[in-house]
Design a protein around this motif. Structure first.
Motif, short mmCIF file in Angstrom:
data_model
loop_
_atom_site.label_atom_id
_atom_site.label_comp_id
_atom_site.label_asym_id
_atom_site.label_seq_id
_atom_site.Cartn_x
_atom_site.Cartn_y
_atom_site.Cartn_z
N LEU A 151 17.01 17.80 -5.68
CA LEU A 151 18.45 17.74 -5.84
C LEU A 151 18.77 17.76 -7.32
O LEU A 151 18.14 17.04 -8.11
CB LEU A 151 19.01 16.46 -5.23
N ARG A 152 19.73 18.59 -7.70
CA ARG A 152 20.20 18.61 -9.08
C ARG A 152 21.65 18.12 -9.09
O ARG A 152 22.47 18.57 -8.28
CB ARG A 152 20.10 20.01 -9.68
N ILE A 188 23.53 20.94 1.82
CA ILE A 188 23.86 19.65 1.23
C ILE A 188 25.31 19.32 1.56
O ILE A 188 26.18 20.18 1.52
CB ILE A 188 23.65 19.66 -0.31
N SER A 189 25.54 18.07 1.93
CA SER A 189 26.91 17.58 2.07
C SER A 189 26.93 16.11 1.68
O SER A 189 25.98 15.37 1.94
CB SER A 189 27.43 17.76 3.50
N MET A 190 28.03 15.69 1.07
CA MET A 190 28.16 14.35 0.56
C MET A 190 29.05 13.52 1.47
O MET A 190 30.06 14.00 1.99
CB MET A 190 28.75 14.37 -0.86
N ILE A 196 23.48 14.19 2.39
CA ILE A 196 22.81 14.65 3.61
C ILE A 196 22.23 16.01 3.29
O ILE A 196 22.95 16.94 2.92
CB ILE A 196 23.77 14.71 4.80
N VAL A 197 20.90 16.14 3.44
CA VAL A 197 20.18 17.30 2.91
C VAL A 197 19.46 18.03 4.04
O VAL A 197 18.81 17.41 4.89
CB VAL A 197 19.16 16.87 1.84
N TRP A 214 17.67 14.79 6.26
CA TRP A 214 17.40 13.49 5.66
C TRP A 214 18.63 13.05 4.88
O TRP A 214 19.30 13.86 4.22
CB TRP A 214 16.19 13.57 4.72
N GLN A 215 18.91 11.75 4.96
CA GLN A 215 20.09 11.19 4.31
C GLN A 215 19.65 10.21 3.23
O GLN A 215 18.85 9.30 3.48
CB GLN A 215 20.99 10.50 5.34
#
Length: 354
Positions: free
Chosen positions: A120-121, A153-155, A166-167, A180-181
Motif C-alpha cells: 500500500l502506498r 482498495i476501499s477505505m 479493505i484490500v 483483508w482489512q
C-alpha cells in the motif's frame, strides 16, 4: 488539451412504427470534461473533496503501468504536475480517507495499491506527500504472486473515527479470505502503519475481484466478483463475516467493474456499477426495498461515453458552478478520465442532491 463537451447528449429516441418513443435510456450521456491523458493506462479514480474550499477539490487517478503513477487533476481535468506522483510499480486502485491522526494532526490521505511491490502506498492530501515510510506490505505470508498482487482498495471510517483499508488482490481463496482489512494508525513517527484485523469474502473463481466500495454511513462493503455479481458485507469487523447479499446477477453484458455510491438526503441514494465493455452504468437502490435492506433491485441503466470502464467514483456534494449536485468520474480506455455532472447522469429517473 482539455476537451469541454456538451453537458448532456442530444436525446435520440428509438421510435416505434406508431411514433411512440421507446427506451429513452438509449441516449448516451456526455461528460462535461475529459481529462488530459496519462502516460500509459488509466484504471481507477478517487475524488477528494476540499472541505474548506470545495472548488479546489481534486481527482486522483491511477496510471496502471510498471512505470505508472498517481495523477492529480483539477475539476476541469487538467493535470497538476506538482502533485502528481510518478514511478510507482503498477498502481491499480486508489481511494480517499479523511482525518487520519498523524503526528497529532488530522490528515486526509490517498491510498493506492502498488501491485508489483505488494504494498500500500499512502499520500497526504492535498500536497500528495508520502506518509507510508516507503510502503506498507500487504498479504504478508501468502504464497504465489497472484495471491499477493494488489488490486482493489476501499477505505472505511467507522463512527468512532477509526480508519480501515479493505484490500483486494489478483486471486485468492473461494471462502473466507480473499479480502483483508487493515486498521490504519500513526506508527509513532508521523507515518502510517497498518494492522491486519480480519480476512473475509467469498469468491467465485471465475475471474477476479478488483472494485470495492464502502458506504461509511450505512456501514457496508460492496465488491465486484467479476462475471458473477456484487457481494455485500458489514464494514465493521466486529459484526462478523456473513455475506449479506449477492445482487446484479445476469445484469451485465461483460464484466461488473467499478463501484460508486451516490448519497441523497435521509441516507438514501444509489449504488452505481460500471458494465465494462458496454459503455453503461447499472444503478441499484442503496437502501434496498421496504423492510429488506439487503435486497438491491436494478433501478435503471445509464448509457455514457466512457469506454471499457474499470474504475468509477462519485460524490454528491456541490463542488463548484460546473458540479452543483455532485461529480461522477469514470475511467476510459484512451488514457483519460471522464468528468460527468450528476444531473446529466440522473436525467429524470434519479434524484439529485441537494
Amino acid at each position: 488539451m482539455i476537451i469541454k463537451l456538451g453537458a448532456f447528449a442530444v436525446l435520440i429516441l428509438a421510435m416505434s412504427c406508431n411514433g411512440v418513443a421507446q427506451n429513452p435510456n438509449l441516449a448516451e450521456v456526455k461528460p462535461l470534461y475529459v481529462s488530459e491523458p496519462v502516460d500509459f493506462d488509466t484504471d481507477d479514480p478517487a475524488i477528494w473533496v476540499d472541505s474548506k474550499n470545495p472548488s479546489q477539490s481534486l481527482v486522483i487517478g491511477t496510471d496502471k503501468d510498471a512505470n505508472g503513477g498517481l495523477y492529480v487533476f483539477d475539476l476541469k481535468g487538467k493535470i497538476i504536475p506538482s502533485k502528481t506522483v510518478k514511478g510507482l510499480k503498477r498502481p491499480d486502485n486508489v481511494d480517499i480517507a479523511y482525518g487520519l491522526l498523524l503526528d497529532g494532526k488530522k490528515t486526509d490521505i490517498a491510498v493506492t495499491t502498488e501491485r508489483y511491490t505488494h504494498k500500500l502506498r499512502i499520500y497526504s492530501l492535498p500536497d500528495m506527500k508520502p506518509c507510508d515510510n516507503g510502503g506498507i506490505p500487504a498479504f504478508v505470508g501468502e504464497t504465489g504472486t497472484e495471491f499477493r498482487d494488489l488490486m482493489g482498495i476501499s477505505m472505511y471510517t467507522d463512527p468512532n473515527g477509526k480508519i480501515y483499508a479493505i484490500v483486494g488482490r489478483k486471486s485468492g481463496p473461494k471462502e473466507g479470505g480473499y479480502l483483508w482489512q487493515y486498521l490504519l494508525s500513526d506508527n509513532g513517527k508521523g507515518q502510517v502503519k497498518a494492522d491486519l484485523v480480519r480476512k473475509f469474502g467469498r469468491y467465485s473463481g471465475k475471474k477476479e475481484i478488483e472494485a470495492i466500495a464502502v458506504d461509511n454511513e450505512l456501514g457496508y462493503i460492496y465488491y465486484c466478483d467479476e462475471q458473477v455479481g456484487v457481494r455485500k458485507y458489514y464494514a465493521d469487523p466486529e459484526k462478523g463475516n456473513e455475506e449479506l447479499a449477492l445482487f446484479g446477477q445476469g445484469d451485465f453484458s461483460v464484466d461488473n467493474e467499478g463501484i460508486g455510491i451516490y448519497k441523497t438526503a435521509g441516507n438514501k441514494g444509489y449504488i452505481l456499477v460500471s458494465d465494462q465493455g458496454a459503455k453503461q452504468l447499472k444503478v441499484y437502490s442503496r437502501t434496498g426495498t421496504g423492510n429488506a435492506p439487503d435486497q438491491h433491485p436494478l433501478l435503471t441503466t445509464i448509457k455514457y461515453s466512457a469506454n471499457q470502464t474499470d474504475g468509477i467514483d462519485v460524490v454528491s456534494v456541490p463542488l463548484n458552478a460546473d458540479f452543483k449536485h455532485g461529480l461522477l468520474v469514470a475511467m476510459s480506455d484512451d488514457k483519460t478520465f471522464h468528468f460527468y455532472r450528476w444531473e446529466d447522469i440522473a436525467g429524470k429517473k434519479l434524484d439529485v442532491n441537494p
